[in-house]
Write a protein that holds these residues in place. Structure first.
Motif, PDB file in Angstrom:
ATOM      1  N   PHE A  17      68.666  40.854  -9.079  1.00 29.88           N
ATOM      2  CA  PHE A  17      69.947  41.208  -8.566  1.00 29.88           C
ATOM      3  C   PHE A  17      70.278  42.586  -8.856  1.00 29.88           C
ATOM      4  O   PHE A  17      70.712  43.373  -7.949  1.00 29.88           O
ATOM      5  CB  PHE A  17      71.271  40.392  -8.986  1.00 29.88           C
ATOM      6  N   PRO A  18      69.753  43.269  -9.915  1.00 22.75           N
ATOM      7  CA  PRO A  18      69.902  44.747 -10.085  1.00 22.75           C
ATOM      8  C   PRO A  18      69.180  45.432  -8.792  1.00 22.75           C
ATOM      9  O   PRO A  18      69.919  46.394  -8.200  1.00 22.75           O
ATOM     10  CB  PRO A  18      69.534  45.066 -11.306  1.00 22.75           C
ATOM     11  N   ARG A  21      70.815  44.913  -5.454  1.00 21.86           N
ATOM     12  CA  ARG A  21      72.301  45.816  -5.234  1.00 21.86           C
ATOM     13  C   ARG A  21      71.878  46.961  -4.997  1.00 21.86           C
ATOM     14  O   ARG A  21      72.377  47.802  -4.083  1.00 21.86           O
ATOM     15  CB  ARG A  21      73.049  45.760  -6.713  1.00 21.86           C
ATOM     16  N   GLU A  22      70.670  47.687  -5.550  1.00 22.48           N
ATOM     17  CA  GLU A  22      70.227  49.064  -5.398  1.00 22.48           C
ATOM     18  C   GLU A  22      69.780  48.835  -3.992  1.00 22.48           C
ATOM     19  O   GLU A  22      70.125  50.210  -3.278  1.00 22.48           O
ATOM     20  CB  GLU A  22      69.374  49.366  -6.448  1.00 22.48           C
ATOM     21  N   SER A  25      72.638  48.862  -1.259  1.00 24.88           N
ATOM     22  CA  SER A  25      73.327  50.161  -1.296  1.00 24.88           C
ATOM     23  C   SER A  25      72.590  51.245  -0.698  1.00 24.88           C
ATOM     24  O   SER A  25      73.360  52.074   0.139  1.00 24.88           O
ATOM     25  CB  SER A  25      73.519  50.556  -2.793  1.00 24.88           C
ATOM     26  N   GLN A  52      75.408  35.358 -10.257  1.00 23.69           N
ATOM     27  CA  GLN A  52      75.016  36.643  -9.959  1.00 23.69           C
ATOM     28  C   GLN A  52      75.545  36.819  -8.613  1.00 23.69           C
ATOM     29  O   GLN A  52      76.123  37.943  -7.878  1.00 23.69           O
ATOM     30  CB  GLN A  52      73.399  37.101  -9.798  1.00 23.69           C
ATOM     31  N   LEU A  56      78.617  39.713  -7.142  1.00 23.05           N
ATOM     32  CA  LEU A  56      78.519  40.564  -6.231  1.00 23.05           C
ATOM     33  C   LEU A  56      79.548  40.339  -5.058  1.00 23.05           C
ATOM     34  O   LEU A  56      80.144  41.086  -4.353  1.00 23.05           O
ATOM     35  CB  LEU A  56      77.079  40.485  -5.530  1.00 23.05           C
ATOM     36  N   GLU A  59      82.639  41.672  -6.277  1.00 14.23           N
ATOM     37  CA  GLU A  59      82.762  43.316  -6.476  1.00 14.23           C
ATOM     38  C   GLU A  59      82.583  43.856  -5.096  1.00 14.23           C
ATOM     39  O   GLU A  59      83.293  44.874  -4.835  1.00 14.23           O
ATOM     40  CB  GLU A  59      81.504  43.445  -7.375  1.00 14.23           C
ATOM     41  N   ASP A  60      82.012  43.299  -4.043  1.00 10.87           N
ATOM     42  CA  ASP A  60      81.795  43.973  -3.021  1.00 10.87           C
ATOM     43  C   ASP A  60      81.932  42.968  -1.551  1.00 10.87           C
ATOM     44  O   ASP A  60      81.157  41.920  -1.602  1.00 10.87           O
ATOM     45  CB  ASP A  60      80.419  44.512  -3.019  1.00 10.87           C
ATOM     46  N   TYR A  63      79.100  41.124   0.540  1.00 11.53           N
ATOM     47  CA  TYR A  63      78.329  40.146   0.011  1.00 11.53           C
ATOM     48  C   TYR A  63      78.989  38.719   0.342  1.00 11.53           C
ATOM     49  O   TYR A  63      79.888  38.361   0.006  1.00 11.53           O
ATOM     50  CB  TYR A  63      78.006  40.450  -1.460  1.00 11.53           C
TER      51      TYR A  63
END
Length: 317
Positions: A17-18, A21-22, A25, A52, A56, A59-60, A63
């Motif tokens: 998941f990191p 997200r990257e 983005s 996870q 996400l 937060e955004d 998603y």
């Protein structure tokens, strides 16, 4: 502004998941002319993949997530993604991010030029020698057995226009081979190339058993050639048996040669028994798939969509 959905089926991919997200983005930065939805499908994960996804989503707003009621497999997870995607186009990517987001602008460009299915072909693979060559052999055999123009060196990484998504949504069979469906539905296609990345976290979920099952579905979903092979084999065995019968009659009546007893009978029985079992096995594979389809069960159930329970527990059409 056109909307594009990126579909990310995931099973036990909490470590990815990191990177997701990257990469997402980067998609937002490089393709600001489009509205984006990142649709994640939790395929009954047993780790923290769902948590996870929830993080996400909270937060955004780009998603969204679908939480399936259990592990149905990637094919069904993608089916759920087709049902819940809201974009004018859909891009399918693996959650391990082995598919590079750098080629997405090229996909979008060909889509804007009128192509409905922009599929990505791998120019190189880090897979084992056995997997590469067995895959090549499988697609060669499948292409010769079916009338559907099967694509080679391609997977699920592709951009599909809404017209293709709707066509795939209408195909509700549970014994799915989506790679064949892309070819079967037709539409205006365009191939591009990409370099597959190495997996940085976790491990592949495709075991040898799962790959064999997918290959069997691919063959039996798009051709009845195995049934014809069984019929031809039966005719050949009958012809050989008839010729051998004439030979025995001639040698016995004309030359008085004794008929070989036990060895001849055993070899003949074992050979015919093997042919019969092979034919019954092929018929059984097709019959089993018919049995699964005629029950008419929904392909999947969901726990929630973005945390909200659905009354029907499946997508509405």
């Amino acid at each position: 502004m056109k909307k594009v959905t990126i579909l990310l089926p995931a099973y036990n991919e909490e470590g990815s998941f990191p990177l997701i997200r990257e990469c997402m983005s980067q998609v937002l930065r490089d393709n600001a002319a489009y509205e984006w939805e990142f649709l994640m499908v939790n395929d009954g994960s047993t780790d923290n993949t769902l948590q996870q996804m929830i993080r996400l989503h909270n937060e955004d707003s780009h998603y969204n997530y679908v939480d399936l009621s259990r592990n149905y497999g990637k094919e069904i997870a993608m089916m759920a993604g087709f049902d819940y995607a809201t974009g004018d186009a859909l891009i399918i990517m693996d959650a391990d991010m082995q598919h590079p987001v750098d080629v997405i602008p090229e996909m979008l460009r060909w889509w804007e030029e009128g192509y409905d299915d922009v599929y990505a072909e791998r120019v190189a693979s880090k897979e084992t020698w056995f997997k590469r060559h067995s895959s090549r052999l499988y697609y060669t055999i499948l292409a010769r057995l079916t009338r559907v123009p099967i694509q080679r060196n391609t997977g699920d990484f592709r951009l599909l226009d809404r017209s293709c998504v709707e066509a795939l949504k209408s195909m509700r069979e549970t014994e799915r081979n989506t790679k064949g469906m892309y070819s079967w539905i037709g539409f205006h296609k365009k191939g591009i190339t990409y370099q597959q990345k190495l997996r940085t976290t976790g491990e592949t979920k495709w075991s040898l058993h799962a790959l064999i099952g997918l290959a069997m579905n691919g063959i039996m979903s798009y051709t009845i050639a195995p049934l014809r092979i069984a019929s031809i084999l039966g005719l050949l065995v009958s012809f050989v048996a008839f010729v051998y019968l004439i030979y025995i009659l001639v040698t016995t009546l004309a030359f008085g040669d004794p008929v070989a007893g036990y060895p001849t009978i055993m070899v003949t029985m074992l050979f015919l028994g093997g042919v019969q079992l092979l034919s019954l096995g092929i018929i059984g594979e097709y019959l089993g798939r018919v049995f699964n389809e005629v029950k008419g069960r929904p392909a999947y159930f969901i726990n929630s969509y973005n945390g909200e329970k659905k009354k029907s527990n499946t997508a509405e059409f």
